[in-house]
Design a protein around this motif. Structure first.
Motif, mmCIF file in Angstrom:
data_model
loop_
_atom_site.group_PDB
_atom_site.id
_atom_site.type_symbol
_atom_site.label_atom_id
_atom_site.label_comp_id
_atom_site.label_asym_id
_atom_site.label_seq_id
_atom_site.Cartn_x
_atom_site.Cartn_y
_atom_site.Cartn_z
ATOM 1 N N TYR A 1 45.069 46.284 49.032
ATOM 2 C CA TYR A 1 44.798 44.889 49.397
ATOM 3 C C TYR A 1 44.863 43.988 48.162
ATOM 4 C CZ TYR A 1 42.208 40.890 51.288
ATOM 5 O OH TYR A 1 41.817 39.626 51.675
ATOM 6 N N LEU A 2 44.235 44.402 47.067
ATOM 7 C CA LEU A 2 44.236 43.597 45.851
ATOM 8 C C LEU A 2 45.618 43.557 45.207
ATOM 9 C CD1 LEU A 2 40.831 44.685 44.276
ATOM 10 C CD2 LEU A 2 41.326 42.637 45.617
ATOM 11 N N ALA A 3 46.373 44.662 45.303
ATOM 12 C CA ALA A 3 47.726 44.674 44.741
ATOM 13 C C ALA A 3 48.634 43.688 45.477
ATOM 14 C CB ALA A 3 48.296 46.088 44.808
ATOM 15 N N ILE A 4 48.522 43.628 46.802
ATOM 16 C CA ILE A 4 49.327 42.671 47.576
ATOM 17 C C ILE A 4 48.892 41.247 47.258
ATOM 18 C CG2 ILE A 4 49.871 41.895 49.912
ATOM 19 C CD1 ILE A 4 49.598 44.764 50.836
ATOM 20 N N LEU A 5 47.591 41.040 47.137
ATOM 21 C CA LEU A 5 47.081 39.698 46.874
ATOM 22 C C LEU A 5 47.533 39.183 45.513
ATOM 23 C CD1 LEU A 5 45.310 37.643 48.346
ATOM 24 C CD2 LEU A 5 43.355 38.524 47.085
#
Length: 290
Positions: A79-83
């Protein structure tokens, strides 16, 4: 300076980045259009491996926008990598829209006259029963990419709250109190609700699929802003520029230089964002009045 070729080149690069983000999120695209984005920026959601059977039933053979799909959840690290990639991609798309709106002239419809407020009932009429209230129509909001940068939070007060997993264990003087264990610290594999993230992906896809329409939308915003300034004058708190000062949101480059060599920390989306920012600044500072 004609930036049409540069806008188109950056647009295709952003579409490739969007397809990569969609694949990272575990979503597929049926009926792909330019760059693998479906018509209207709509994606079909395919649940990731290990999802519950109930979630698979919700997403089975259904062509839905991620905004309407409640079954999407991602691990925290993914989730944080996509964000981290989605935020600069949104900023770059916003700047390409501003650059594409250069030279577009729109005519706003006349303002609707405000209805006068009914006078307060006086005398015997004030005690008469009122009629049934009309039910408000429920309108579904459409997904759209914001045309304005989020404001920078200058006064950022540090949080003084202690995280739940590090709270002190004070039970008091009651020896019979029930002991409740502390929650575990956040893990990179914790599942996070990604419905809002999917909405942002869908809005970005819709904007990239319809760049001329988004450019007209921005031209209308500019016309409304100029009309409000001419009518009311400068008002405190009114947004005058769609871009915020300083470095673009999520970007790691302060300016665009095609001949410079960058470190490994500079990603492809950072170079696209820096180039799109230069195009947007030029379009705002030198409007096409021909």
């Amino acid at each position: 300076m004609d930036g049409t070729a540069a806008i188109q080149r950056n647009l295709e690069a952003l579409k490739r980045i969007l397809v990569m983000l969609v694949a990272m999120a575990g979503m597929g695209a049926e009926e792909p259009g330019a760059g693998g984005v479906g018509a209207g920026g709509q994606f079909t959601f395919f649940p990731r491996k290990g999802a519950a059977a109930s979630r698979q039933v919700l997403a089975e053979k259904s062509k839905l926008s991620p905004a309407l799909n409640p079954a999407l959840s991602l691990p925290r690290h993914l989730y944080l990598a996509i964000l981290r990639l989605l935020r600069p991609a949104e900023a770059a798309a916003r700047r390409l829209i501003i650059a594409a709106a250069r030279g577009i002239v729109v005519t706003l419809p006349p303002l609707r006259p405000r209805k006068p407020k009914p006078a307060t009932l006086r005398g015997p009429r004030a005690f008469l029963p009122k009629g049934p209230k009309k039910r408000a129509k429920v309108t579904r909001r459409t997904l759209s990419l914001s045309l304005l940068d989020p404001p920078r939070r200058l006064l950022r007060v540090p949080r003084r709250a202690v995280p739940a997993h590090a709270a002190p264990r004070i039970l008091g003087l009651d020896f019979g109190a029930t002991y409740h264990p502390l929650p575990p610290p956040p893990s990179p594999n914790d599942q996070i609700d990604a419905a809002r993230l999917a909405q942002r992906l869908a809005a970005l896809g819709a904007a990239l699929d319809d760049l001329p329409g988004q450019a007209k939308r921005f031209a209308r915003w500019q016309a409304r802003r100029d009309d409000a300034i001419a009518r009311d004058g400068p008002v405190s708190g009114r947004r005058l520029s769609p871009l915020r000062r300083g470095r673009p949101p999520g970007g790691r480059l302060s300016r665009y230089d095609p001949t410079a060599t960058h470190s490994y920390r500079i990603r492809d989306v950072d170079e696209i964002l820096a180039h799109a920012h230069a195009l947007a600044v030029y379009a705002l500072e030198t409007p096409d009045t021909s």
